[in-house]
Design a protein around this motif. Structure first.
Motif, PDB file in Angstrom:
ATOM      1  N   GLU A  12      32.030 -76.278   9.448  1.00  0.00           N
ATOM      2  CA  GLU A  12      31.936 -76.287   7.528  1.00  0.00           C
ATOM      3  C   GLU A  12      30.095 -74.813   8.303  1.00  0.00           C
ATOM      4  O   GLU A  12      29.312 -73.621   7.843  1.00  0.00           O
ATOM      5  N   GLU A  13      29.526 -75.836   9.089  1.00  0.00           N
ATOM      6  CA  GLU A  13      28.307 -75.214   9.472  1.00  0.00           C
ATOM      7  C   GLU A  13      28.948 -74.393  10.499  1.00  0.00           C
ATOM      8  O   GLU A  13      27.661 -72.839  10.822  1.00  0.00           O
ATOM      9  N   ILE A  14      29.449 -73.750  10.952  1.00  0.00           N
ATOM     10  CA  ILE A  14      29.835 -73.290  12.561  1.00  0.00           C
ATOM     11  C   ILE A  14      29.712 -71.776  11.670  1.00  0.00           C
ATOM     12  O   ILE A  14      29.556 -71.058  11.470  1.00  0.00           O
ATOM     13  N   PHE A  15      30.889 -71.984  10.699  1.00  0.00           N
ATOM     14  CA  PHE A  15      31.144 -70.294   9.402  1.00  0.00           C
ATOM     15  C   PHE A  15      30.104 -70.563   8.609  1.00  0.00           C
ATOM     16  O   PHE A  15      30.075 -69.057   8.337  1.00  0.00           O
ATOM     17  N   SER A  16      29.207 -71.351   8.628  1.00  0.00           N
ATOM     18  CA  SER A  16      28.085 -70.624   8.206  1.00  0.00           C
ATOM     19  C   SER A  16      27.305 -70.042   8.288  1.00  0.00           C
ATOM     20  O   SER A  16      26.081 -69.256   7.958  1.00  0.00           O
TER      21      SER A  16
END
Length: 498
Positions: A201-205
């Motif tokens: 989730e962090e990577i894609f946001s």
């Protein structure tokens, strides 16, 4: 291009850990470096920053071919690192940690500008959402607060490139959002980031591109808008993992653990809940809510000042971890480095420590029993290692976590507490840990899981207790679980009795 690495190879004692790997970083870019534990991510960054010498390949920084002799050379050239394992000196104050090696003095005298450094420390930490006194002994702070101090140290170097290795592993959602805002503000100023994380989730946001390594080799690079979760996971593990969380379908049995009105001054107050056999009770809340303090009290690390603990309906007194173990309680701690493992010991020694009763007799360890137990657990948890005699400190973070879990599984616990069980663990290892939790629940083990990852809390829990500033704010049934609902109570929404 601010960094260009090509053809990077590295071997240790004949074991090749990197083979012809490539990586590039543009000015003002947030570039994720992903791969399972042991894929070579940390080795790659240690070569970049001068900790390891490369066997082959080239490294260009700002258009120059570079070979840093040590991390100080890299830092002076504008590359700062936030390591996954904390480098905090617990006996020093917050300000002393922040300014270590960069102390401000009065002119050329040895006299320190203590007040000025304290002021700057509190200002910098406040920008990251952390309000602590600069004179506070760092060892008194939680792991999450120590992580924010590590981040502040890197941000104070005025670096062109900041390498972040699992920077949010010990942070709550609110703190993560504050950190992301800081990263994006610095990105607008032209700072570049290499971001290592297992949290999709962090990577894609946050990130712009993803480079994936697998088994020490370059798999590929993807722009965030042109890829998705499943494709990146497949690139990382070389196979499809299926659903992120296994479906826990067993029906919980009788109440195994009941806690009534548990309290410790300044940490938590009047905490009551129960856990049934075969149930996974999630505990959610922001940093400082008292989650870890509650479970450490259940395990005897801390002493309850008030309240009662019942196991199978019988009241028990747990004043030490030894008494907890006698009551068949296991605790997988949040901080595996200082509380979960003796890192200078071998895998065998770490696992054996909690299982001496089952592998010894008349004061002697039965080597056959020990070998069978250790090898079975290494195989069961798929620990990637050279063998049971390998030192724990030489394992990747994810495999260290598996050893911590293994040592408690060997005790055959009836109550298992997991505090941030997948912190710093790759997606493949996470799935393995989730599967173990499911199997234990199906065998009737009562499980308590503290986690800052809301998808994990929702995906794995039968019920969730939400804490706010040391109090129980809500007990939510599975059909009530959502990130918005949990955060409502975690930030002080009206109490909910479930």
């Amino acid at each position: 291009m601010i960094i260009q690495m090509e053809g990077i190879s590295k071997s240790f004692s004949g074991n090749r850990v990197l083979k012809d790997v490539a990586f590039s970083l543009e000015k003002g870019e947030i570039h994720a470096l992903m791969g399972e534990n042991g894929a070579g991510k940390s080795t790659m960054m240690k070569i970049l920053t001068g900790i390891y010498a490369r066997d082959n390949g080239t490294v260009h920084v700002k258009g120059r071919d570079v070979v840093y002799k040590n991390p100080k050379d890299a830092e002076q050239d504008g590359i700062a690192v936030i390591h996954q394992e904390l480098n905090i000196l617990p006996e020093l104050t917050v300000a002393e940690n922040l300014f270590l090696g960069k102390e401000q003095t009065v002119g050329k005298t040895p006299w320190l500008k203590t007040r000025e450094m304290n002021r700057i420390t509190e200002e910098k930490l406040a920008e990251l959402g952390l309000r602590v006194k600069a004179t506070e002994r760092t060892g008194n702070l939680s792991v999450g607060k120590q992580q924010i101090i590590e981040i502040a140290k890197a941000l104070m170097t005025n670096a062109d490139v900041i390498i972040m290795d699992e920077p949010t592993a010990a942070l709550t959602d609110r703190e993560i959002q504050t950190l992301f805002k800081t990263i994006r503000d610095l990105q607008q100023q032209g700072v570049s980031f290499i971001y290592i994380s297992h949290r999709m989730e962090e990577i894609f946001s946050l990130c712009d591109r993803i480079t994936v390594l697998r088994d020490g080799q370059y798999v590929g690079v993807k722009k965030i808008p042109e890829t998705n979760f499943d494709e990146i996971v497949s690139m990382m593990v070389g196979r499809q993992l299926g659903g992120r969380f296994p479906e826990v379908t067993n029906e919980p049995g009788d109440v195994k653990l009941e806690v009534k009105n548990l309290s410790r001054t300044g940490e938590f107050e009047d905490i009551s809940f129960s856990v049934r056999s075969g149930e996974i009770l999630g505990i959610a809340g922001l940093m400082g809510a008292g989650r870890s303090e509650v479970v450490e009290t259940l395990f005897g690390y801390r002493k309850a000042e008030k309240g009662h603990i019942f196991i199978d309906g019988k009241e028990v007194q747990i004043a030490s971890p030894i008494e907890a173990i006698r009551n068949r309680i296991g605790l997988i701690t949040e901080d595996r480095k200082s509380k979960g493992l003796i890192t200078d010991f071998s895998i065998r020694e770490n696992i054996s420590l909690t299982n001496l009763n089952s592998i010894s007799g008349k004061g002697w360890i039965g080597k056959g029993k020990e070998s069978t137990l250790v090898n079975d657990l290494i195989k069961r948890l798929n620990v990637a290692c050279a063998g049971p005699e390998q030192q724990a400190k030489s394992l990747s973070g994810g495999n260290q976590q598996k050893v911590v879990i293994a040592k408690w599984l060997g005790t055959n616990p009836s109550i298992l507490i997991l505090d941030e069980p997948t912190r710093g663990v790759d997606v493949g290892a996470k799935k393995e840990i989730y599967t173990i939790m499911k199997e234990l629940a199906e065998q009737g083990v009562a499980i308590i899981m503290v986690s800052s990852e809301l998808p994990e809390v929702i995906g794995m829990s039968t019920r969730v207790m939400v804490m706010f500033e040391g109090t129980k704010q809500a007990i939510l049934a599975r059909n009530e679980l959502s990130e918005e609902y949990i955060m409502h109570y975690a930030t002080g929404g009206d109490k909910h009795v479930g």
